[in-house]
Design a protein around this motif. Structure first.
Motif, short mmCIF file in Angstrom:
data_model
loop_
_atom_site.label_atom_id
_atom_site.label_comp_id
_atom_site.label_asym_id
_atom_site.label_seq_id
_atom_site.Cartn_x
_atom_site.Cartn_y
_atom_site.Cartn_z
N ALA A 276 0.87 -1.18 0.00
CA ALA A 276 0.00 0.00 0.00
C ALA A 276 0.90 1.23 0.00
O ALA A 276 1.67 1.44 0.93
CB ALA A 276 -0.92 -0.01 1.22
N SER A 278 1.37 5.56 -0.75
CA SER A 278 0.60 6.81 -0.82
C SER A 278 1.54 8.00 -0.72
O SER A 278 2.66 7.87 -0.21
CB SER A 278 -0.43 6.87 0.31
N TYR A 294 -4.02 -0.02 -1.17
CA TYR A 294 -4.89 0.37 -0.06
C TYR A 294 -6.21 -0.39 -0.10
O TYR A 294 -6.77 -0.77 0.94
CB TYR A 294 -5.14 1.88 -0.10
#
Length: 939
Positions: A276, A278, A294
């Protein structure tokens, strides 16, 4: 004296485990732990029962409890011991599984069985937990997304499939035993990673770093490597087994590189990164970009996150947690594998590792995050810790692979066997074998494991120092999801103390603790076997019942310690007189029993052989015994009874021997007497008479006869009451027969009280009659009755109850009474004398005649015994004694009465010498009260 039952009970009750004694396939004794474990109200309910009575009808393997119990007991008699699992049933009907140990007690070739068991519930639960944990651990290990490696000294002990795949190998087996150097591009990188990883482990117990590995085909592999030790202690971590988890971050590395080279390339790598990933603002945490990871890992889509704060969405449980992470990032601008707790969209908590870096994007400070979900890994580590804690319990444990190669042992194993982990890892458990079990034993054991998945039982192994010891071993197979066995887990505990305790229990249960001879329990077992053998072989045997003569006197005068030492000496002398196949036992006190077997088929020959051994024992006993400074001469009385037919029980033989022994004592002691049926018949007649006598006393089944006492002119002055027993079946029974029996069974006092009460009621009835009211009644009082603690109160109570005049009552005492406490006797006589009661000294001159006490006694009358009166006219000695008694009475101021007067000449002789009171057949025979009253009234 030593008491067998007390010693046996003391050890039984000291035992924490339930314990039983099995004789002839029956429980003959048990301790309180067994009664409590089974929930029964008392020990007596359990005794003399078969094992299967305390069990459900069928055992877990489907075999009936009675068949299986009989089979296991039979096997124990052959093998000497047996260990197995057994389903018991409590008193409330509930069933529970126990671990049973049967031990054959071999005493001179006679097998007896001691049974000890304990509840398996706790250990089964622990074993099941360990198997579940190992299976779960194996499942997690084999199916983890991350590569997992267990190593010792940087050599591969074990790895999962994912690790092999990451490094380009076909299977984990290809890597087992290999040095981890093959995973690095150079020696320098190998050493550098070792220093970094083991340095962190040594410093803080965990390691976490990034490194570059080399695949089998030579290509590079970027990983994040985390590790911890599987053991704790002060040793160098390099010597300990360690577990390493490898996360492939090659894509992450590519993403980082792409970010620097090209935003387009970065975007692609970023989006398809398996983690995940970001990008968010530094201060408020607003998501600027997120990848598909995610949604895969936390359930949030890209659309749901962009423009929103990670705190507002709920990824962080609270703002404080994010702030702590942010401070750690700011402290170094870059942070690797920060452990935190995040929340899945479903609300489930997840453990994550955050790798973060701060950089500028279009003039704003942003954070690039790569998030790894390590929840499964953490659970696996937790399970490993739980399994390690269970593994390091107080019970010795060993883990092998499917081939039987030892992978791991715990500390308790080392303490029990003396072998360290380094001594046995990589070897098979054969290193522990003692040599006591043959190949068939081990083949049966492994066949059971293959068929049932486990085996347990008693086994003898060898410690490192060469000592052979017994242990209770449990082996369980661990299989994977497809049912293929991957490991074997063995646990054992040392049962040396238990075996010693079983031996001690056996000794206490079956042997006399003072002499070491068999006790009553073992005697009866051997006697029953001798009976069965005699019947089977049509061969006679004999039982010798031995009792020491006058042993109580030695105990009372010299003390019980001297008595005990004599008993030990006697037991040794008896043993020297019998054969090895015979049994000598002490059954209590000074009583011994010898069982002889193989005396021949002819009864006269068997009796002759038994007599020879009995006389040999008598001769051995009738010699001086040196006990310390004391020289004691002892003798014995022996009762002998023969046996051949099994229809005669052991109890009956003991009774026969006992009766014969008492006949030997009656014959003068230090003698031998053989049992015959007439002896038994006499005992039975006496026992029946005793029972009838007790009933007659309780029901007042007696009558009184009155024999007149007359003066010099022939007038009746009183009567002596004489008790008679009109038996409902046998007719009138002579007092000479039932009075001694009443004294023997201690019933003379209640009988005498009945006579006294009846006589006093008669006195009360005569009180107002002009002829009868002047008469006295003489009542015989035995020594036993007079010495009753409340005798005086009884007499006064009877007088008060009946209303009789105490001056009309005369108590006749015999001289034997005065051999007791003379002061006590005088005190009681004086108390009764003050109330008006008179005393006559019966049978004077035949017993304990002593002028020293006679002058002190408050006697009113001397009675010349009929043995002197009978021959007073023909025997000069009897005549002289009669004259002396008359003169003594005159001197002491006592009246004199003669009993047994049967002729006028006897009466005249007595009158001539001063005796003027008479009683005998010349005047009147004893007669019922009505006849006596008629005699008085007529004149």
């Amino acid at each position: 004296m030593t008491n067998d039952n007390e010693w046996v009970r003391r050890l039984f009750e000291a035992s924490a485990d339930p314990a039983w004694i099995i004789v002839e396939d029956r429980f003959v004794d048990c301790n309180d732990a067994a009664v409590q474990a089974l929930g029964y109200p008392s020990r007596e309910v359990l005794l003399n029962t078969h094992p299967w009575v305390l069990s459900p009808p069928f055992q877990p393997d489907g075999e009936s409890s009675d068949d299986k119990a009989a089979r296991l007991i039979a096997e124990t008699r052959v093998r000497g011991f047996h260990c197995f699992e057994w389903m018991h049933r409590r008193f409330d009907g509930s069933d529970f599984l126990v671990e049973v140990t049967l031990s054959q007690a071999n005493h001179q070739g006679e097998p007896l069985i001691v049974c000890i068991w304990r509840d398996l519930s706790a250990r089964r639960a622990k074993d099941e937990k360990i198997r579940e944990l190992l299976a779960e651990q194996q499942l997690i290990f084999d199916n983890a997304n991350a590569g997992i490696l267990i190593s010792r000294q940087r050599r591969v002990v074990r790895c999962n499939r994912r690790f092999a795949e990451m490094l380009g190998y076909d299977s984990p087996d290809e890597l087992l035993g290999q040095c981890s150097r093959i995973f690095y591009r150079s020696d320098e990188e190998f050493e550098q990673c070792g220093v970094q990883g083991y340095g962190q482990l040594q410093a803080r117990g965990q390691a976490y770093f990034e490194c570059l590995l080399r695949r089998k085909d030579g290509s590079d592999l970027w990983v994040v490597q985390s590790g911890s030790t599987l053991e704790h202690g002060e040793r160098d971590v390099f010597e300990m087994p360690t577990i390493w988890v490898y996360t492939d971050v090659s894509l992450q590395k590519l993403a980082e590189l792409a970010l620097r080279r090209s935003e387009e390339k970065f975007s692609k790598a970023f989006d398809f990164c398996p983690l995940a990933a970001s990008i968010s603002t530094l201060d408020d945490g607003l998501f600027l970009e997120v990848n598909q990871g995610y949604e895969r890992h936390f359930g949030w889509t890209r659309a749901e996150l962009l423009g929103r704060s990670s705190v507002a969405v709920g990824l962080w449980p609270d703002g404080k947690a994010r702030e702590a992470w942010l401070q750690a990032v700011r402290a170094g601008q870059r942070l690797d594998d920060y452990e935190a707790s995040w929340v899945h969209k479903s609300g489930e908590r997840r453990v994550v590792h955050l790798s973060s870096e701060i950089f500028e994007l279009e003039g704003r400070a942003v954070i690039l995050n790569y998030v790894t979900d390590v929840t499964a890994l953490k659970l696996a580590e937790q399970d490993l810790r739980i399994a390690a804690a269970a593994f390091d319990s107080q019970e010795s444990m060993i883990v092998t692979d499917a081939r039987g190669i030892i992978l791991r042992v715990n500390r308790a194993f080392t303490e029990t066997t003396g072998y360290s982990a380094e001594d046995v890892i990589g070897k098979t458990p054969a290193v522990l074998r003692s040599g006591r079990h043959d190949a068939v034993f081990y083949q049966d054991m492994w066949r059971t494991i293959a068929e049932q998945g486990s085996w347990q039982g008693e086994i003898w192994d060898r410690r490192k120092n060469g000592e052979i010891y017994p242990k209770w071993l449990t082996i369980s197979a661990v299989a994977d999801a497809s049912g293929v066995v991957t490991h074997y887990v063995g646990s054992h505990f040392d049962i040396t103390e238990r075996k010693l305790a079983e031996e001690r229990i056996n000794t206490l249960a079956f042997y006399d603790q003072l002499t070491g001879l068999p006790n009553r329990t073992l005697l009866f077992d051997r006697l029953n076997r001798a009976l069965a053998r005699a019947q089977r072989q049509t061969n006679h045997g004999a039982l010798l019942f031995i009792d020491l003569d006058n042993f109580k006197t030695l105990n009372d005068t010299q003390g019980h310690d001297i008595g005990d030492r004599l008993l030990k000496e006697v037991s040794q002398r008896i043993k020297t007189c019998i054969r090895e196949e015979d049994t000598a036992a002490r059954i209590g006190g000074d009583e011994f029993v010898v069982v002889l077997s193989g005396l021949g088929g002819e009864p006269d020959i068997a009796a002759r052989k038994a007599g020879v051994i009995a006389r040999k024992i008598l001769a051995a006993l009738d010699r001086d015994h040196w006990i310390g400074q004391l020289t004691h001469r002892s003798s014995g009385s022996i009762g002998v009874t023969l046996f051949q037919e099994h229809s005669v029980s052991a109890e009956e033989l003991m009774r026969q021997g006992d009766m014969a022994m008492y006949r030997a004592k009656a014959a003068g002691r230090n003698s031998i007497c053989f049992f015959d049926p007439e002896m038994e018949a006499a005992v039975r007649i006496k026992a029946a008479l005793e029972q009838d006598l007790r009933q007659a006393i309780a029901q007042g089944g007696f009558v009184l006869h009155y024999q007149a006492q007359v003066g010099c002119t022939g007038e009746i002055t009183g009567a002596e009451v004489l008790v008679r027993w009109p038996h409902p079946r046998d007719g009138m029974i002579s007092p000479a027969r039932f009075i001694p029996l009443a004294e023997e069974i201690r019933q003379i006092a209640p009988l005498g009280l009945w006579v006294l009460r009846s006589a006093c009621r008669t006195l009360a009835e005569w009180r107002n009659d002009p002829r009868l009211g002047r008469l006295t009644i003489a009542v015989n009082v035995s020594a036993g009755q007079f010495l009753e603690a409340d005798f005086v109160e009884q007499v006064l109570g009877v007088l008060a109850e009946s209303g009789a005049d105490p001056r009309q009552l005369k108590l006749e005492l015999t001289e034997s009474l005065f051999a007791s406490d003379i002061e006590l006797i005088i005190d009681r006589m004086q108390r009764l004398k003050r109330c008006g009661i008179g005393f006559s000294l019966d049978d004077f001159g035949t017993g304990y005649s002593s002028l020293s006490y006679l002058k002190r006694l408050p006697i009113d009358q001397l009675k010349i015994d009929q043995s002197f009166v009978r021959d007073v006219l023909t025997d000069a000695n009897d005549a002289a004694i009669a004259r002396t008694v008359i003169a003594l009475g005159q001197t002491l101021g006592c009246a004199v009465i003669a009993e047994g007067v049967e002729t006028l000449a006897q009466r005249d002789f007595l009158a001539e010498h001063g005796c003027h009171a008479y009683q005998g057949y010349y005047f009147a025979k004893p007669e019922p009260v009505d006849a006596f009253v008629g005699r008085v009234q007529s004149g």
